[in-house]
Structure formats: structure tokens, C-alpha cells
Design an enzyme around this catalytic site. Sequence first.
Site, mmCIF file in Angstrom:
data_model
loop_
_atom_site.group_PDB
_atom_site.id
_atom_site.type_symbol
_atom_site.label_atom_id
_atom_site.label_comp_id
_atom_site.label_asym_id
_atom_site.label_seq_id
_atom_site.Cartn_x
_atom_site.Cartn_y
_atom_site.Cartn_z
ATOM 1 N N GLY A 136 0.927 -1.250 0.065
ATOM 2 C CA GLY A 136 -0.031 -0.027 0.033
ATOM 3 C C GLY A 136 0.992 1.241 -0.008
ATOM 4 N N GLY A 175 2.366 5.239 2.880
ATOM 5 C CA GLY A 175 3.412 4.417 2.277
ATOM 6 C C GLY A 175 4.581 4.949 1.879
ATOM 7 C CE LYS A 186 -7.166 6.123 3.480
ATOM 8 N NZ LYS A 186 -7.893 6.737 2.488
ATOM 9 C CE LYS A 224 -3.576 9.011 14.157
ATOM 10 N NZ LYS A 224 -2.571 8.421 13.210
ATOM 11 C CG ASN A 255 -8.423 9.217 13.583
ATOM 12 O OD1 ASN A 255 -8.143 10.365 13.047
ATOM 13 N ND2 ASN A 255 -7.691 8.297 13.743
ATOM 14 C CG ASN A 277 -4.287 19.505 7.921
ATOM 15 O OD1 ASN A 277 -3.653 20.502 7.118
ATOM 16 N ND2 ASN A 277 -3.536 18.434 8.295
ATOM 17 C CD GLU A 328 -8.603 4.097 7.006
ATOM 18 O OE1 GLU A 328 -8.423 5.323 7.357
ATOM 19 O OE2 GLU A 328 -7.798 3.102 6.908
HETATM 20 P P1 NAD Z 1 -3.813 6.156 0.347
HETATM 21 O O1 NAD Z 1 -5.264 6.073 -0.093
HETATM 22 O O2 NAD Z 1 -3.060 7.263 0.042
HETATM 23 O O3 NAD Z 1 -2.885 4.747 -0.006
HETATM 24 C C1 NAD Z 1 -3.194 3.376 0.083
HETATM 25 C C2 NAD Z 1 -2.937 2.686 -1.015
HETATM 26 O O4 NAD Z 1 -3.055 1.280 -1.034
HETATM 27 C C3 NAD Z 1 -3.467 3.170 -2.450
HETATM 28 O O5 NAD Z 1 -2.227 3.658 -3.130
HETATM 29 C C4 NAD Z 1 -3.898 2.053 -3.122
HETATM 30 O O6 NAD Z 1 -3.839 1.768 -4.396
HETATM 31 C C5 NAD Z 1 -3.099 0.787 -2.316
HETATM 32 N N1 NAD Z 1 -4.086 -0.565 -2.076
HETATM 33 C C6 NAD Z 1 -5.170 -1.048 -2.060
HETATM 34 N N2 NAD Z 1 -5.333 -2.289 -2.035
HETATM 35 C C7 NAD Z 1 -4.087 -2.591 -2.170
HETATM 36 C C8 NAD Z 1 -3.645 -4.088 -2.004
HETATM 37 N N3 NAD Z 1 -4.584 -4.950 -1.844
HETATM 38 N N4 NAD Z 1 -2.333 -4.252 -2.304
HETATM 39 C C9 NAD Z 1 -1.409 -3.216 -2.489
HETATM 40 N N5 NAD Z 1 -1.801 -1.725 -2.533
HETATM 41 C C10 NAD Z 1 -3.179 -1.647 -2.183
HETATM 42 O O7 NAD Z 1 -3.879 5.920 2.085
HETATM 43 P P2 NAD Z 1 -3.124 6.769 3.217
HETATM 44 O O8 NAD Z 1 -3.445 7.964 3.472
HETATM 45 O O9 NAD Z 1 -1.696 6.434 3.058
HETATM 46 O O10 NAD Z 1 -3.527 5.666 4.665
HETATM 47 C C11 NAD Z 1 -3.108 4.347 4.794
HETATM 48 C C12 NAD Z 1 -3.341 4.040 6.153
HETATM 49 O O11 NAD Z 1 -2.668 4.855 7.195
HETATM 50 C C13 NAD Z 1 -4.800 4.082 6.521
HETATM 51 O O12 NAD Z 1 -5.314 3.390 7.527
HETATM 52 C C14 NAD Z 1 -4.970 5.619 7.205
HETATM 53 O O13 NAD Z 1 -6.041 5.909 7.977
HETATM 54 C C15 NAD Z 1 -3.624 5.594 7.956
HETATM 55 N N6 NAD Z 1 -3.099 7.176 8.359
HETATM 56 C C16 NAD Z 1 -2.933 7.784 7.196
HETATM 57 C C17 NAD Z 1 -2.549 9.316 7.570
HETATM 58 C C18 NAD Z 1 -2.696 10.255 6.507
HETATM 59 O O14 NAD Z 1 -2.354 11.614 6.904
HETATM 60 N N7 NAD Z 1 -2.603 9.762 5.165
HETATM 61 C C19 NAD Z 1 -2.023 9.251 8.749
HETATM 62 C C20 NAD Z 1 -1.981 8.335 9.788
HETATM 63 C C21 NAD Z 1 -2.496 7.181 9.489
#
Ligand code: NAD
Length: 304
Positions: A7, A12, A77, A185, A189, A253, A268
Site C-alpha cells: 500500500g 506508504g 486503507k 488516536k 479520529n 487540513n 474507514e
Molecule cells: P492512501 O489511500 O493514500 O494509500 C493506500 C494505497 O493502498 C493506495 O495507493 C492503494 O492503491 C493501495 N492498495 C489498496 N489495496 C491494495 C492491495 N491489496 N495491495 C497493495 N496496495 C493496495 O492511504 P493513506 O492515506 O496512505 O492511509 C493508509 C493508512 O494509514 C490508513 O489506515 C490511514 O487511516 C492511515 N493513516 C493515514 C494518515 C494520512 O495522513 N494520510 C496518517 C496516519 C495514518
Amino acid sequence: MRIAVVGAGAMGCIFGGTLSEAGHEVTLIDLWAEHVRALNERGLKLTGVSGDRTIPVRATTSPEGLPQQDLVIIFVKSSATEAAVREAARLIGPATAVLTLQNGLGNAERIGSIVGPEKVVAGVTSHGGTLLGPGEVRHAGRGETVLGELCGRLTERVEKLAQVFTDAGLEARAVESVDSLIWSKLLVNVGINALTAILRVSNGELVKYPETRELVALAVEEGARVAATKGIKLIHENPVAHCLKVAEMTGPNLSSMYQDVRAKRKTEVDVINGAVVAEGEMVGVPTPVNRVLTNLIKAIEKTY
Ligand code: NAD
């Protein structure tokens, strides 16, 4: 370290790119072919709080052909957690740690049910980011990452991981128990995400009006009652005040749930407000406010 990030979206790429810059052998795995192609051909364009630069990275749409890893970081996600972990099974050997820093409740347990709980390391992170387009991520905010074992013991493995992250510039620390951090946390949320998505406002708007402040308080207090009944000690004495402070500090934000609703993506909500409802049912604490918020978000998803 040999590290695979499953991901490679906003988070990531922030973690994978930074660890790659620090010299680790990182592979970014993502289903989105155009993004993977851009990462391989042009590198990861990372902008924002950690500086603007392009990081050469290795990315793929499938774990096929990759060896077992020292660390697999799950950053999809929550709704994609199980599928992503099953796809990544070949990367996980007896000595692999599988880390989740995803938001919400239950990801670590779901991963553990597939790979074995002893392989899972869970945590929370204060980093934030946005996926701008193929190969491009904005690092919107930075802060501490806290890691812990599911068994509640401080192990050498988790201390080493925290050190690896810190050495790479992703400040981290290991703790005995991550439950209180994950719940603390979660409650931020719970107060911010669904309300901003329903009202279609930025985080800071929630602090401005007595009506929205009251809704934040009602949702967070319910969650805090569930946590207390489960015997989970929250890290903030006043979780409502903390949630409002975070909303104020991140004023401009757009929460991830609001971004998901704007882009007509699945949210989510099930692991955030929905998790408070489910956990409340298990311990006999009523959660009508979180049920309303969950149902409103699910209704919005159905009207896409
Ligand atoms: P995002 O939507 O930017 O990225 C998720 C990625 O996963 C996408 O690029 C998608 O194509 C990929 N994906 C989906 N299914 C897949 C699979 N089976 N195999 C491989 N890749 C796959 O999400 P994000 O914002 O990076 O968030 C990821 C997690 O981190 C979530 O749980 C979110 O709540 C948490 N989070 C996000 C933030 C933030 O600021 N964005 C901060 C803290 C925590």
C-alpha cells in the site's frame, strides 16, 4: 533491512521513501499500475515538511518474485487490510515482522489472524500526508511514531525497529502496550473524521461553532466511556479537549474521511466510529451518537 511496504499511497510512500533514502532495501507494492510506473520511471516526488526532493525507489504491483522480508509494513486503507496481507503472504517468513500504523481499531488483530499474532507489531504515527497523483506525495505533517508488540511486552525486536526508524529520520519509540495509544488516536479520529466528512468542512471549522464542539464532545465522550469500561487508560486526561486541540492545530487540513467522501471512495468509518459502536455493544455501553455518525457516512457512501 529488507523492507516491503504494502500500500504505497501517501503514508506508504512517506515511510518507504524515507527508509529507502536511509539505505534500506525497500520495495513499494501497490495495485495502482500508473503510480507504480511513475515511481519506477521518475522516482518518488516527495514534497512538504521533510523537504522537497525526488527519491529513487523500487515499486511493483505484485509481490511475485520478491524474497522474504525482514519487515513488511501494511499501509493500505483498513478495508483492504485482509486482501493486502494475503497477497503479501509470500514475503512473510518465520523472522518477518509485520507492522501496521493504520488508523482505527482491529487492523493488528486482523493481520494477526492471518500471519500469526506473534509476527505483528502495531503502533500509531503522527506523520500525515496526501497522495497528489502518480508518483507524487505531500508530506503534510511530521511527529512521533510509537511501536509495540501485541503481547504487551517490550521486546528487542520492537526496540530495534524504533531505532531503525529513528536513524532514518522518522522519530520513533518502543512501548510495552500500544492499546492506550491506539485508543487515544482513535478518539481523535472519532471526533474529527465523520463530522468533517458529513459537514464537508476542514478540521478547524469544528472548533468554531458551539454546535460542532458539542457534537465532537458527544462522540468522543462515548468512545472514552467504552475505553474506560474495557479498562483502557487513555493518554490524555481530557480526550474531548485534546480532540478539539488537534482539530484547531490542523485547522486547514481536510480529514482523510472528508477526502474519501469528496473522491467518492469507501471510507474507514467501520474501524473508527463503527468500531466504537461495535466495542460498545460488547461491553454494554450505549453509543447512539457514533451509530448516527456511522450510518450517515454509510448512507453518503451509498449515494456516490
Ligand atoms: P492512501 O489511500 O493514500 O494509500 C493506500 C494505497 O493502498 C493506495 O495507493 C492503494 O492503491 C493501495 N492498495 C489498496 N489495496 C491494495 C492491495 N491489496 N495491495 C497493495 N496496495 C493496495 O492511504 P493513506 O492515506 O496512505 O492511509 C493508509 C493508512 O494509514 C490508513 O489506515 C490511514 O487511516 C492511515 N493513516 C493515514 C494518515 C494520512 O495522513 N494520510 C496518517 C496516519 C495514518
